[in-house]
Scaffold this active site. Structure first.
Site, PDB file in Angstrom:
ATOM      1  CB  VAL A  14      31.592  15.756  29.422  1.00  0.00           C
ATOM      2  CG1 VAL A  14      31.521  16.226  30.868  1.00  0.00           C
ATOM      3  CG2 VAL A  14      32.104  16.878  28.530  1.00  0.00           C
ATOM      4  CD  GLU A 129      32.384  25.601  38.608  1.00  0.00           C
ATOM      5  OE1 GLU A 129      31.935  25.945  39.697  1.00  0.00           O
ATOM      6  OE2 GLU A 129      32.817  26.429  37.777  1.00  0.00           O
ATOM      7  N   GLY A 134      35.512  24.833  31.573  1.00  0.00           N
ATOM      8  CA  GLY A 134      35.909  23.467  31.952  1.00  0.00           C
ATOM      9  C   GLY A 134      36.189  23.297  33.432  1.00  0.00           C
ATOM     10  CD  GLU A 190      33.476  19.953  18.023  1.00  0.00           C
ATOM     11  OE1 GLU A 190      33.052  19.011  17.328  1.00  0.00           O
ATOM     12  OE2 GLU A 190      33.655  19.869  19.253  1.00  0.00           O
ATOM     13  CG  ASP A 201      31.917  27.457  23.035  1.00  0.00           C
ATOM     14  OD1 ASP A 201      31.127  26.612  23.477  1.00  0.00           O
ATOM     15  OD2 ASP A 201      33.021  27.711  23.565  1.00  0.00           O
ATOM     16  CE  LYS A 205      32.588  27.385  26.738  1.00  0.00           C
ATOM     17  NZ  LYS A 205      33.839  27.124  26.010  1.00  0.00           N
ATOM     18  N   GLY A 302      37.907  19.201  27.539  1.00  0.00           N
ATOM     19  CA  GLY A 302      38.555  17.888  27.596  1.00  0.00           C
ATOM     20  C   GLY A 302      37.983  17.050  28.728  1.00  0.00           C
TER      21      GLY A 302
HETATM   22  N1  LIG Z   1      34.010  18.213  25.365  1.00  0.00           N
HETATM   23  C1  LIG Z   1      34.316  19.185  26.200  1.00  0.00           C
HETATM   24  O1  LIG Z   1      35.492  19.434  26.473  1.00  0.00           O
HETATM   25  C2  LIG Z   1      33.254  20.012  26.842  1.00  0.00           C
HETATM   26  C3  LIG Z   1      33.632  21.061  27.697  1.00  0.00           C
HETATM   27  C4  LIG Z   1      32.654  21.791  28.360  1.00  0.00           C
HETATM   28  C5  LIG Z   1      31.330  21.517  28.131  1.00  0.00           C
HETATM   29  N2  LIG Z   1      30.987  20.518  27.256  1.00  0.00           N
HETATM   30  C6  LIG Z   1      29.560  20.254  27.058  1.00  0.00           C
HETATM   31  O2  LIG Z   1      29.272  18.953  27.530  1.00  0.00           O
HETATM   32  C7  LIG Z   1      28.226  18.373  26.759  1.00  0.00           C
HETATM   33  C8  LIG Z   1      28.701  17.064  26.182  1.00  0.00           C
HETATM   34  O3  LIG Z   1      29.826  17.302  25.380  1.00  0.00           O
HETATM   35  P1  LIG Z   1      30.778  16.126  24.865  1.00  0.00           P
HETATM   36  O4  LIG Z   1      31.985  16.793  24.309  1.00  0.00           O
HETATM   37  O5  LIG Z   1      30.944  15.087  25.913  1.00  0.00           O
HETATM   38  O6  LIG Z   1      29.915  15.574  23.660  1.00  0.00           O
HETATM   39  P2  LIG Z   1      30.123  14.212  22.824  1.00  0.00           P
HETATM   40  O7  LIG Z   1      31.487  13.668  23.068  1.00  0.00           O
HETATM   41  O8  LIG Z   1      29.693  14.502  21.454  1.00  0.00           O
HETATM   42  O9  LIG Z   1      29.083  13.216  23.520  1.00  0.00           O
HETATM   43  C9  LIG Z   1      27.712  13.402  23.411  1.00  0.00           C
HETATM   44  C10 LIG Z   1      27.011  12.191  24.001  1.00  0.00           C
HETATM   45  O10 LIG Z   1      25.621  12.413  23.904  1.00  0.00           O
HETATM   46  C11 LIG Z   1      25.014  11.304  23.249  1.00  0.00           C
HETATM   47  N3  LIG Z   1      23.935  11.777  22.397  1.00  0.00           N
HETATM   48  C12 LIG Z   1      24.012  12.667  21.385  1.00  0.00           C
HETATM   49  N4  LIG Z   1      22.796  12.857  20.833  1.00  0.00           N
HETATM   50  C13 LIG Z   1      21.948  12.086  21.519  1.00  0.00           C
HETATM   51  C14 LIG Z   1      20.561  11.825  21.416  1.00  0.00           C
HETATM   52  N5  LIG Z   1      19.803  12.418  20.491  1.00  0.00           N
HETATM   53  N6  LIG Z   1      20.018  10.956  22.296  1.00  0.00           N
HETATM   54  C15 LIG Z   1      20.772  10.346  23.223  1.00  0.00           C
HETATM   55  N7  LIG Z   1      22.089  10.555  23.366  1.00  0.00           N
HETATM   56  C16 LIG Z   1      22.664  11.399  22.516  1.00  0.00           C
HETATM   57  C17 LIG Z   1      26.091  10.645  22.429  1.00  0.00           C
HETATM   58  O11 LIG Z   1      25.775   9.271  22.274  1.00  0.00           O
HETATM   59  P3  LIG Z   1      26.731   8.209  21.523  1.00  0.00           P
HETATM   60  O12 LIG Z   1      28.007   8.192  22.315  1.00  0.00           O
HETATM   61  O13 LIG Z   1      26.020   6.938  21.603  1.00  0.00           O
HETATM   62  O14 LIG Z   1      26.933   8.736  20.144  1.00  0.00           O
HETATM   63  C18 LIG Z   1      27.325  10.892  23.277  1.00  0.00           C
HETATM   64  O15 LIG Z   1      27.490   9.871  24.215  1.00  0.00           O
HETATM   65  C19 LIG Z   1      27.853  19.448  25.727  1.00  0.00           C
HETATM   66  O16 LIG Z   1      26.811  20.224  26.225  1.00  0.00           O
HETATM   67  C20 LIG Z   1      29.113  20.282  25.624  1.00  0.00           C
HETATM   68  O17 LIG Z   1      28.872  21.601  25.197  1.00  0.00           O
HETATM   69  C21 LIG Z   1      31.911  19.765  26.615  1.00  0.00           C
END
Ligand SMILES: NC(=O)c1ccc[n+]([C@@H]2O[C@H](COP(=O)([O-])OP(=O)(O)OC[C@H]3O[C@@H](n4cnc5c(N)ncnc54)[C@H](OP(=O)(O)O)[C@@H]3O)[C@@H](O)[C@H]2O)c1
Length: 428
Positions: A14, A129, A134, A190, A201, A205, A302
């Site tokens: 994200v 949002e 998403g 995952e 999850d 929501k 995504g």
């Molecule tokens: N992916 C989706 O489609 C999606 C959809 C809706 C909502 N979300 C929500 O959006 C949020 C982020 O999701 P994502 O999919 O983008 O996750 P992600 O790809 O796993 O990215 C997580 C990010 O957070 C950083 N991070 C993790 N632990 C940390 C810590 N202890 N200290 C500092 N930074 C840390 C990571 O750093 P590094 O990169 O350096 O490892 C990474 O950049 C979550 O709350 C998720 O539920 C995601």
């Protein structure tokens, strides 16, 4: 007007999407926001990680929580997790009067009411949002657009992984385990899929949708949550014979007994909007009193869809368009008054694995009748005598406790193998 200074914590799917979109469409977005949207600082876990976007000379801060005290107007929290650094950052930023945009449904489902109160106390926005479905603008719709008549029920396909698995099982006849393994290989699931397939999850929501719809504090404790791991290709095939599809739904509705919140597999009539949602897509139906139902469908996860939702929140903040996080002042968010699961009623799909012996069907029918459960239609396919066979039924509209009682009685028979499967019918 001064630029909107944005700090971003979390540079994964994200966060990366938000940075790329701001870089690619900065001019248009600044025009929408009425001021320049400027990234002034970023943080993530590993500064040296190779990323698929350029950070250029944007300053890096090692400790994400320190962003709360950086010279910025908005903190975008995209780390994830209900607690830990995400919560510490949100609390610190709101406490310092900084606006917070987040996609973190787990954190908001657990701590949303407290964070909303903190935001209000400090005159800051808390926007989310991207946390539900998403790119679908359902948070804004519930918070701002459907208030005229009020929302009576909201139900949706809120987890793309589960919908992908169920759709693939239907298309290929393969088992849940097979399709899950493939989804993991393809990156649709995952490595640890439990939060998705166990319904957690969707529960996060649903807690947010419910709160927005009914002006209640997000409440996970009064919610029935069931996943999809027990659904078989046979269930999906039988559902089709009954003119239905099986979907993992989150459903929250106002009833005379209180708010009923349920996550679990549901039989949905084919041809209705939710039944037709394919693959990893998400969808939500909101029943809006006299205004009628509204249906939203789109990509629920995504990089691009979630970035789209985060950017929309940022532009609203740039324009000064923000009010209470859940639509009413945090002080007016009521404790949820839950409807007991005992008050539920619907038609039910029932599957029994039985020994193919004379009299089994009659025994099941008698036990169902004894509990007041009447059958609308039934499928039984014989195999070799003495071998297990499925008996599948669709009941008439029945109180859930009566069905549960009947299943307990049926399961006690030595001709019935394993636990019967029970799936409620839901409006699509
Ligand atoms: N992916 C989706 O489609 C999606 C959809 C809706 C909502 N979300 C929500 O959006 C949020 C982020 O999701 P994502 O999919 O983008 O996750 P992600 O790809 O796993 O990215 C997580 C990010 O957070 C950083 N991070 C993790 N632990 C940390 C810590 N202890 N200290 C500092 N930074 C840390 C990571 O750093 P590094 O990169 O350096 O490892 C990474 O950049 C979550 O709350 C998720 O539920 C995601």
């Amino acid at each position: 007007m001064k630029p909107l200074r944005i700090s971003i914590a979390g540079l994964g799917t994200v966060g990366g999407g938000v940075i790329k979109t701001l870089q690619a469409r900065g001019g248009e977005l600044s025009a929408r926001g009425g001021r320049t949207l400027e990234i002034v600082c970023v943080s993530a876990r590993d500064k040296n990680k190779k990323r698929h976007f350029h950070l250029g000379d944007i300053p890096w801060v090692d400790d994400p929580v320190a962003l709360a005290h950086h010279d910025c107007d908005v903190v975008v929290e995209l780390i994830g997790g209900a607690d830990g650094p995400a919560l510490a950052l949100a609390e610190a930023a709101l406490g310092a009067g900084k606006h917070v945009v987040t996609a973190n449904k787990a954190m908001l489902a657990e701590h949303g009411a407290e964070l909303a109160a903190l935001a209000e106390k400090n005159g800051a926005a808390l926007k989310f949002e991207a946390a539900v479905a998403g790119g679908i603008p359902i948070v804004k719709a519930l918070r701002e657009s459907f208030i005229g008549h009020g929302v009576h029920a909201v139900r949706g396909i809120l987890n793309g992984t589960c919908n992908y698995i169920l759709t693939q099982m239907e298309a290929t006849g393969r088992s849940f385990e097979d399709v899950l393994a493939e989804a993991q290989r393809l990156g649709f699931a995952e490595a640890d899929p439990e939060l998705d397939i166990g319904g957690g999850d969707t529960a996060h929501k649903l807690a947010l949708l419910s709160s927005l719809a009914f002006e209640t504090r997000p409440d996970l404790s009064h919610m029935t949550v069931e996943g999809i791991a027990h659904i078989t290709p046979e269930d999906i095939g039988f559902a089709r014979e009954f003119g239905c599809r099986i979907k993992l739904l989150g459903v929250a509705r106002l009833t005379p007994h209180g708010v009923d919140q349920r996550v679990g597999p549901a039989m949905v009539k084919a041809g209705t909007p939710l039944a037709d949602v394919e693959g990893a897509f998400n969808a939500v139906v909101a029943d809006v009193g006299a205004a009628g139902p509204f249906f939203f469908e789109g990509r629920g996860a995504g990089e691009a869809p979630t970035a789209s939702a985060v950017i929309a929140d940022l532009v609203d903040i740039a324009r000064g368009r923000f009010g209470p996080a859940f639509g009413v002042s945090a002080a007016n968010l009521r404790a949820l008054s839950p409807a007991s699961a005992e008050t539920r009623r619907s038609a039910f799909y029932l599957r029994f694995e039985v020994l193919d012996e004379p009299g089994v069907l009659a025994e099941i029918a008698r036990k169902l009748a004894d509990s007041g459960v009447s059958i609308e239609s039934m499928i039984q396919r014989g195999r070799a005598p003495g071998e297990p066979v499925a008996i599948v039924m669709l009941t008439h509209d029945t109180p859930a406790p009566a069905v549960a009682r009947a299943l307990k009685a049926v399961a006690a028979s030595d001709k019935v193998l394993g636990r019967p499967c029970m799936i409620p019918m839901e409006a699509g």
